[in-house]
Design an enzyme around this catalytic site. Structure first.
Site, PDB file in Angstrom:
ATOM      1  N   GLY A   1      17.370 -27.556 -26.535  1.00 18.62           N
ATOM      2  CA  GLY A   1      16.738 -26.257 -26.270  1.00 18.62           C
ATOM      3  C   GLY A   1      17.768 -25.216 -25.883  1.00 18.62           C
ATOM      4  O   GLY A   1      18.963 -25.404 -26.121  1.00 18.62           O
ATOM      5  N   ASN A   2      17.329 -24.112 -25.315  1.00 17.55           N
ATOM      6  CA  ASN A   2      18.276 -23.109 -24.807  1.00 17.55           C
ATOM      7  C   ASN A   2      17.643 -22.408 -23.597  1.00 17.55           C
ATOM      8  O   ASN A   2      16.514 -22.714 -23.218  1.00 17.55           O
ATOM      9  CB  ASN A   2      18.674 -22.117 -25.909  1.00 17.55           C
ATOM     10  CG  ASN A   2      17.478 -21.353 -26.435  1.00 17.55           C
ATOM     11  OD1 ASN A   2      16.868 -20.569 -25.721  1.00 17.55           O
ATOM     12  ND2 ASN A   2      17.132 -21.588 -27.705  1.00 17.55           N
ATOM     13  N   HIS A   3      18.382 -21.467 -23.024  1.00 21.16           N
ATOM     14  CA  HIS A   3      17.966 -20.900 -21.729  1.00 21.16           C
ATOM     15  C   HIS A   3      17.031 -19.703 -21.825  1.00 21.16           C
ATOM     16  O   HIS A   3      16.799 -19.033 -20.817  1.00 21.16           O
ATOM     17  CB  HIS A   3      19.210 -20.473 -20.937  1.00 21.16           C
ATOM     18  CG  HIS A   3      20.122 -21.611 -20.632  1.00 21.16           C
ATOM     19  ND1 HIS A   3      19.772 -22.640 -19.798  1.00 21.16           N
ATOM     20  CD2 HIS A   3      21.373 -21.892 -21.074  1.00 21.16           C
ATOM     21  CE1 HIS A   3      20.768 -23.500 -19.724  1.00 21.16           C
ATOM     22  NE2 HIS A   3      21.746 -23.075 -20.494  1.00 21.16           N
ATOM     23  N   SER A   4      16.500 -19.385 -22.988  1.00 21.14           N
ATOM     24  CA  SER A   4      15.640 -18.191 -23.078  1.00 21.14           C
ATOM     25  C   SER A   4      14.375 -18.388 -22.238  1.00 21.14           C
ATOM     26  O   SER A   4      13.687 -19.401 -22.350  1.00 21.14           O
ATOM     27  CB  SER A   4      15.270 -17.923 -24.538  1.00 21.14           C
ATOM     28  OG  SER A   4      14.318 -16.894 -24.594  1.00 21.14           O
TER      29      SER A   4
ATOM     30  N   ALA B   1      15.077 -16.996 -29.206  1.00 19.67           N
ATOM     31  CA  ALA B   1      16.367 -17.681 -29.364  1.00 19.67           C
ATOM     32  C   ALA B   1      16.077 -18.978 -30.125  1.00 19.67           C
ATOM     33  O   ALA B   1      15.609 -19.962 -29.537  1.00 19.67           O
ATOM     34  CB  ALA B   1      16.972 -17.959 -27.997  1.00 19.67           C
TER      35      ALA B   1
END
Ligand code: PMT
Length: 405
Positions: free
Chosen positions: A210-213, A279
């Site tokens: 995943g990512n930090h959005s 993102a």
């Protein structure tokens, strides 16, 4: 932005226990710069005194047709011409019925019947009274005539039962009025698709990439578009923050880049604008393991395959009457990378944010952006709250596309 400065509000108060909240409502309206004139029904006076309301509004609260002491009559016609809006909060089932059927037996109803300004109604009653077909039919009738309802909430009621019927909180009522008086509405009649948040790509039943959005930037864009009068299709990845509650926001929840692609394929063709703020993972595991991966050996190698570049795909099929806006999140050579993305993906403009700028990008409540236009010119903006950044982006969209109120 305070859109209520100098607005004249007639506040109708009726006989409900929620009448005590009218005091907070007046204080918030006065603080926002409104002139407030209260009109109270006879049963409203059993719950809150006219003296309290007069003190808060700094104007005599009107309850009778005549002022016996001064030998004058209170002109509901003048109030109807004076007001920029009328708010009936709380509004009982009885007052709803009288408003729907024109039963002019008190000053509040005569004022309502003379009102030239928009009327907001915030019902407050027991859950069964609210659900009763008589009440619901009255609400439908009043809605058809253009009255604006501020839905009651679910919660504990004065009867100690739990259900729908609690008057909306004064802060929310003020927010609804603020939105109503928002000056532009340049996106009226437009449908805007906004993607927000991260994507999660499953590795096995337990893990994902995943990512930090957080979704904040995209959700702020959705709120601003609604204030500008748009219908918003919000496609949102796995975020924990609450989504704005609005009848003009249609939410599609997605998890992976593939889900997002499918949702965009279905929704973008019916939209005038697409704003791609999510993102999105550029790679996804080539294989999703059916069972949880076990800890074995010193290394774990997972093969990833590229996801579809959704922006590029939409850019290829975009019609001439559609606008497509992308974001670029960069860490080096920001402008050059962003320009390249804008051209490759056939975007009308791209919003650049750099993780090298403190307070910009993921998670935080602020952002610092540059807007790169299709002719290559760059507009730079200072660090601002994401809601204000969203206003800058939508201003640019409206100016560039010739959308006007
Ligand atoms: O959600 P917040 O915490 O508020 O953070 C906001 C944000 C930092 C996520 C936002 O401002 C932002 O920059 N979003 C885009 C992040 C990103 O994926 O940028 P990118 O440079 O990798 O992608 C460029 C563009 O292509 C983006 O519009 C992206 O949505 C799109 N893209 C990317 C990959 C992919 N497979 N398909 C795409 O459509």
């Amino acid at each position: 932005m305070n859109t209520l400065q100098g607005k004249k509000i007639v506040l109708g108060v009726t006989g409900s226990i929620a009448a005590y909240k009218a005091c907070t409502l007046i204080r918030l309206l006065v603080k926002a710069g409104c002139e407030v004139q209260c009109v109270i029904t006879p049963s409203g006076k059993e719950f809150v005194t006219p003296l309290t309301l007069s003190t808060l509004t700094r104007k005599p609260c009107i309850s009778d047709f005549f002022s016996r002491r001064e030998g004058s009559w209170n002109s509901h016609v003048e109030l109807g011409l004076w007001a920029d809006a009328m708010v009936v909060a709380p509004c009982t089932a009885s007052t709803l019925g009288k408003m729907a059927h024109g039963i002019a037996d008190n000053m509040l109803i005569t004022t309502y019947l003379s009102m030239k300004a928009p009327v907001f109604i915030a019902p407050a009653m027991d859950l069964d009274m609210y659900a009763h077909p008589a009440t619901q039919d009255n609400i439908e009738l009043l809605k058809k005539r253009g009255n604006l309802f501020i839905e009651p909430r679910e919660g504990e009621l004065a009867s100690q039962l739990v259900g729908k019927g609690r008057m909306e909180e004064p802060e929310e009522i003020v927010a609804r009025l603020q939105d109503f008086f928002y000056p532009h509405r340049r996106l009226s009649g437009k449908r805007v698709m906004i993607t927000a948040g991260p994507t999660f790509e499953s590795i096995d039943p337990v893990r994902f990439l995943g990512n930090h959005s957080s979704g904040k930037m995209g959700i702020s864009l959705a709120s601003v578009c609604v204030k500008e009068g748009a219908e918003v299709e919000l496609i949102v990845g796995p975020v924990s923050m609450p989504l704005p509650q609005s009848p003009h926001i249609y939410v599609t929840r997605v998890t992976s880049a593939k889900d997002l692609e499918k949702a965009c394929d279905a929704i973008f063709p019916k939209c005038d604008v697409g704003i791609l703020c999510a993102a999105v993972a550029d790679y996804t595991p080539a294989e999703v393991f059916d069972e949880k991966l076990k800890r074995e050996g010193n290394e774990l190698t997972i093969t990833f395959k590229p996801t579809t570049d959704i922006a590029a795909k939409l850019g290829k099929t975009k019609r001439n009457d559609q606008q497509l806006v992308g974001f670029a999140l960069e860490t080096t050579d920001e402008c050059a990378h962003a320009k390249d993305k804008m051209q490759r993906k056939n975007l009308d403009f791209i919003v650049l944010n750099s993780l090298r700028d403190k307070g910009a990008g993921f998670g935080v409540d602020t952002n610092k952006i540059s807007i790169i236009q299709s002719d290559g010119t760059v507009k730079e903006f200072p660090l601002k709250a994401k809601e204000d950044v969203a206003c800058d982006i939508i201003n640019h969209l409206c100016e560039q596309s010739g959308f006007s109120s």
